[in-house]
Scaffold this motif. Structure first.
Motif, short mmCIF file in Angstrom:
data_model
loop_
_atom_site.label_atom_id
_atom_site.label_comp_id
_atom_site.label_asym_id
_atom_site.label_seq_id
_atom_site.Cartn_x
_atom_site.Cartn_y
_atom_site.Cartn_z
N MET B 15 0.82 -1.22 0.00
CA MET B 15 0.00 0.00 0.00
C MET B 15 0.85 1.26 0.00
N ILE B 16 0.20 2.37 -0.32
CA ILE B 16 0.83 3.68 -0.18
C ILE B 16 0.58 4.14 1.24
N GLY B 17 1.64 4.55 1.96
CA GLY B 17 1.52 4.95 3.35
C GLY B 17 0.76 6.26 3.49
N PRO B 18 0.57 6.72 4.72
CA PRO B 18 1.17 6.19 5.95
C PRO B 18 0.24 5.34 6.82
N ASP B 75 -2.41 0.72 -3.85
CA ASP B 75 -0.94 0.70 -3.99
C ASP B 75 -0.47 1.50 -5.19
#
Lengths: 295, 222
Positions: B15-18, B75
């Motif tokens: 995934m893309i954070g945060p 993601d």
């Protein structure tokens, strides 16, 4: 009775003459009705994302969304190359990579939650160092990720992996315990030694609160990922040296769950206590409140 | 092993954070809202409730919601550039704080408009990237987005549900879960039908052509 026990898993693995990672791989293949090779391939792809998150964090460090952190990984790596450090290349290599991934996460980079986004630096940090130092293959690292996952599954079933439910011990503590077990098996240690490494790691994280400043996954999260990576390696070394935890891993995990439930709400990811409630923490929260896009 | 959890819930998701709830869950809410509208919106107004409003900028909740409206996955590296991509694609959006009442602290209410249509819905990010759509066009729902679904708005009269079920059966699709709700007796009702496999486009066309059906839309899993 507990549904899953780490000690039972270790005993099963040892009876079969395989690693905890191999056992977790077989269990996963059976559970999902998928070929073991395919499951291992999927984990290898996950490892590719982890490795890339380390690379991106070290080569192109960016400031976090809240602006509190950024570039710590490369700072430590540079220091390591120039100074006579105390911890040496193995520990600081893992720590710098863990910091790099934590900062990637805080800057909205791509990461693998392991077990959570907040603790996403520890496993890639430890495993990148081992892969590079010992020339481990992708397959060996992917198997070690199954070792880590087995530990996470047991903690998830018998305690918690969520900061809101169990404090930081549940996130960074679990991430470090998972990394410690993986490191033990990568060094050729036994499943039983991996259990001792898990126990010794969690003992030293017990009670750790979740107190993010301004509610962001930045302070103190990145530095707790750093400490988690270092602790994982110390615990792995102790276990490999033959040091045992007097309290068995499963009992430590249950105790950690109880401690988590006993923590007041202010110390479970609400930003009402701990570091978030310090004068500086509050000042930062006030400054950032509603103003983050201007940073 | 007696547990039913996958190791990929422990090592994963990618995934893309945060934050899994404030970023990944927010993107999935945006994507499912887009599916209800049926296309990329022209305009989108989002009311953010509770924790969603307080930390939305730091966690990138706003970027993630807009990314979802553009159809991006959790993601997708383009999440952090979603505002400028939205501008390129002519999607105008705004965020505002709101008290949505006794709902989950991470809740958002969407007001979306395309050239052809408009839709309003409310959903929450309930933890670990999981979501729940609680209300669509004033109708109460419970949709997790984990399976494919069909959404209809239809006249509330006898036989409508049976005729929809007949079409689904004819296409040999197994209904996993079905929920019907209405505002007042004899006016309009809404149905959400979750199926094991995706409904073929022809089945959806047949359902949409049934006289009492005002709108039918496929809501793909997100």
């Amino acid at each position: 009775m507990k549904e899953i026990s780490l000690c039972d898993m270790a005993a099963r693995a040892e009876a079969l003459g395989i690693s905890l990672g191999e056992l977790a791989l077989r269990d996963e293949a059976q559970r999902s009705g998928t070929d073991a090779e395919q499951v291992l391939e999927q984990m290898t792809e996950t490892w590719g994302v982890m490795r890339e998150s380390v690379r991106a964090g070290l080569e192109k460090p960016r400031r976090s969304r809240g602006g509190m952190i950024g570039g710590e990984g490369i700072l430590l790596k540079t220091y390591l190359g120039q100074s006579h450090s105390y911890c040496g290349e193995s520990v600081l290599g893992a720590v710098s990579a863990a910091l790099a991934v934590s900062c990637q996460n805080a800057a909205m980079g791509k990461i693998v939650a392991a077990p959570t986004a907040g603790a996403s630096g520890i496993l890639p940090g430890v495993l990148t160092m081992i892969a590079e130092r010992d020339g481990k293959s992708e397959r060996e690292i992917a198997l070690a990720l199954f070792t880590a996952a087995a530990v996470g599954l047991v903690i998830s079933a018998n305690a918690s992996l969520s900061g809101a439910a169990g404090g930081c011990q549940a996130e960074c503590g679990s991430g470090a315990a998972m990394a410690a077990a993986a490191a033990v098996e990568l060094a050729g240690g036994t499943p039983r030694q991996a259990c001792h490494a898990v126990a010794m790691t969690l003992k030293n994280q017990m009670g750790l609160v979740c107190d993010p400043v301004a509610g962001l996954v930045e302070v103190p999260c990145a530095k707790r990922n750093a400490a988690g990576a270092a602790l994982a390696l110390v615990s792995a070394d102790m276990a490999l040296a033959g040091i045992e935890s007097v309290i068995p891993a499963d009992e430590v995990i249950v105790a950690m769950g109880k401690v988590g439930r006993a923590l007041p709400e202010s110390l479970r990811e609400t930003s009402k206590g701990g570091l978030a409630a310090t004068p500086t923490g509050r000042q930062i929260a006030d400054r950032l409140g509603g103003n983050l896009s201007k940073l | 092993m007696s547990n039913a959890q996958s190791v990929f819930n422990i090592i994963g998701p990618v995934m893309i954070g945060p934050s899994s709830s404030h970023t990944a869950g927010a993107a999935r809410l945006g994507k499912i809202a887009r599916a209800f509208l049926g296309s990329t919106p022209r305009s989108a107004r989002m009311e953010l409730h509770g924790s969603f409003w307080h930390t939305h900028e730091g966690h990138g909740t706003d970027l993630a919601i807009v990314a979802g409206l553009l159809g991006f996955d959790t993601d997708d590296e383009r999440i952090k550039r979603s505002f400028s991509i939205a501008a390129e694609q002519g999607l105008h959006f705004s965020f505002e704080p709101a008290d949505l009442g006794d709902v989950h602290p991470n809740s958002v209410r969407f007001h979306l408009r395309s050239d052809a249509d408009s839709i309003e819905l409310t959903g929450a990010s309930v933890g670990g990237g999981n979501i729940l759509v609680t209300e669509v066009m004033g109708f109460e729902t419970k949709l997790t987005g984990r399976s494919n679904a069909l959404f209809t708005i239809h006249e509330d009269r006898p036989g409508v549900i049976a005729s929809v079920a007949q079409v689904v059966a004819r296409h040999r699709i197994n209904i996993a879960f079905m929920r019907v709700s209405r505002q007042d007796e004899g006016t309009l009702a809404c149905m959400i039908l979750e199926s094991d496999s995706a409904l073929p486009p022809q089945a959806v066309q047949e359902i949409a052509a049934l006289p009492p059906i005002r709108a039918a839309r496929v809501i793909e899993k997100v």
